[in-house]
Design an enzyme around this catalytic site. Structure first.
Site, short mmCIF file in Angstrom:
data_model
loop_
_atom_site.label_atom_id
_atom_site.label_comp_id
_atom_site.label_asym_id
_atom_site.label_seq_id
_atom_site.Cartn_x
_atom_site.Cartn_y
_atom_site.Cartn_z
CD1 TRP A 103 -1.92 -2.28 1.94
CD2 TRP A 103 -2.90 -1.44 0.13
NE1 TRP A 103 -2.89 -3.18 1.54
CE2 TRP A 103 -3.50 -2.69 0.44
CE3 TRP A 103 -3.36 -0.73 -0.99
CZ2 TRP A 103 -4.53 -3.23 -0.34
CZ3 TRP A 103 -4.38 -1.27 -1.76
CH2 TRP A 103 -4.95 -2.51 -1.43
CG ASP A 178 -3.00 4.02 4.39
OD1 ASP A 178 -4.01 3.87 5.10
OD2 ASP A 178 -2.81 3.37 3.34
CE LYS A 202 -8.25 -2.84 5.59
NZ LYS A 202 -8.07 -3.97 4.69
#
Length: 367
Positions: A103, A178, A202
């Site tokens: 990511w 992030d 999440k």
């Protein structure tokens, strides 16, 4: 299926049962409103109260100071890969990126479209299709540019099961994170950050909402020449209501923050998360090599436990048997293979205990 199974999916992920039941109870008609949350206008007083309660819950949990703005946006963390550099990189047009997984590499790819990117550190190993990450870099490994517009890092890496144990020290340069896969899992010192962004799916709620927490002075970097929907300043001025927000997703975030506050806040949630992860890592470490953890011990994630067995055939057998036993989502990402148990906030301790019992029994039968 009437009975809920254990959901180890990396995301969209398990939600608190209390939250699901409350949403189910009030889905047809919110108390005193006569309409579903799925039907009410985002301009109504009813929705405005929900919107503000979700923000206030986050503010309480994370101790967000008044000089920060909370935004509810769309497009996932992937859109933030572009919005961050578009808004924050000018006029210097250069930024530092710390690479610890897939990511962060994707975030860097988008930043390169805007300006110059300095790779402040990377822990990537391997060659060709076999590249992987096993650890978080040490502070001494960081090669930071003191004139960078910001420093970007990814706090938890779902694919490789690594997590920063503390923030990198970056001096006076704004720190951007992030935090999609570990937001709300532990206390944070928000004042260390210039901006934090996180997809909700999440630990916060369903997919479709992206949380952005930004220090207000950084909003001045957002240029008028930006496309309107990509401009943080516009979203802040309109309290995330420039366009129709994900009203249902924000409603669930409100319920999740209420659930977390009822548990005792993030300090208590952190204790529970450490207990769950310890149970699973102890099982791996005490297996005599039957189970092999992917991440180095000082970089292990509390959210995503990644491990391998001796052969792919044995891994497939375990996943097949686990699925039949009511454990879903244990197959590892194709980059790592093996298994991955994602044990986010709402995943119950009893579920981890049940998996450990299953893994020990599987080792007895196949070791």
């Amino acid at each position: 299926m009437e009975n809920r199974i254990y959901n180890f999916s990396a995301g969209p992920a398990v939600l608190p049962e209390e939250v699901l039941l409350e949403a189910q109870k009030d889905l047809f008609a919110l108390p005193g409103v006569g309409m579903s949350i799925l039907e009410i206008s985002h301009r109504s007083k009813t929705y405005d109260a929900i919107h503000q309660e979700a923000k206030e819950g986050l503010k309480q949990l994370l101790n967000i100071p008044d000089d920060y703005t909370i935004l509810f946006l769309q497009g996932g963390a992937s859109l933030q890969f572009s919005m961050v550099p578009l808004n924050l990189m000018p006029p210097k047009n250069k930024a530092d990126y710390i690479l610890t997984g897939s990511w962060s590499k994707k975030a860097m790819k988008e930043a390169k479209r805007v300006g110059t990117v300095n790779v402040a550190a990377t822990t990537e190993e391997g060659e060709g299709d076999k590249k992987y990450f096993k650890r978080i870099p040490k502070q001494s490994e960081l090669k930071l540019d003191p004139d960078a517009a910001y420093v970007h890092f990814t706090s938890n890496n779902t694919i490789f099961g690594t997590e920063w144990q503390t923030e990198p020290e970056v001096g006076n340069v704004p720190l951007v994170c992030d935090a999609s896969s570990d937001i709300l899992s532990k206390p944070l010192d928000i004042k260390k950050y210039g901006l934090i962004y996180a997809g909700a799916q999440k630990n916060m709620g369903p997919s479709g909402v992206t949380l952005v927490i930004i220090r207000k002075d950084l909003l001045e970097r957002s240029q008028d020449s930006l496309h309107t929907m990509l401009n943080y300043k516009i979203h802040a001025e309109n309290d995330s209501l420039y366009n129709t927000p994900n009203t249902f997703g924000i409603y669930i975030i409100k319920l999740v923050t209420k659930w977390l506050l009822g548990l005792g806040g993030l300090e208590e949630m952190f204790k529970i998360n450490k207990k769950k992860a310890q149970l699973l890592y102890d099982c791996i470490d005490q297996s005599g090599g039957f189970y092999k953890g992917h991440a180095e011990k000082d970089s292990r994630s509390l959210m995503n436990v990644t491990f391998n067995l001796a052969t792919e055939e044995l891994e497939k057998k375990l996943i097949d048997e686990a699925t039949k036993a009511g454990f879903s989502g244990l197959k590892g990402h194709r980059s790592v293979g093996g298994l991955r148990a994602s044990i986010y906030n709402a995943f119950p301790v009893k579920g981890v205990e049940a998996l450990v019992d299953f893994m020990k029994d599987f080792q007895k039968r196949n070791g």
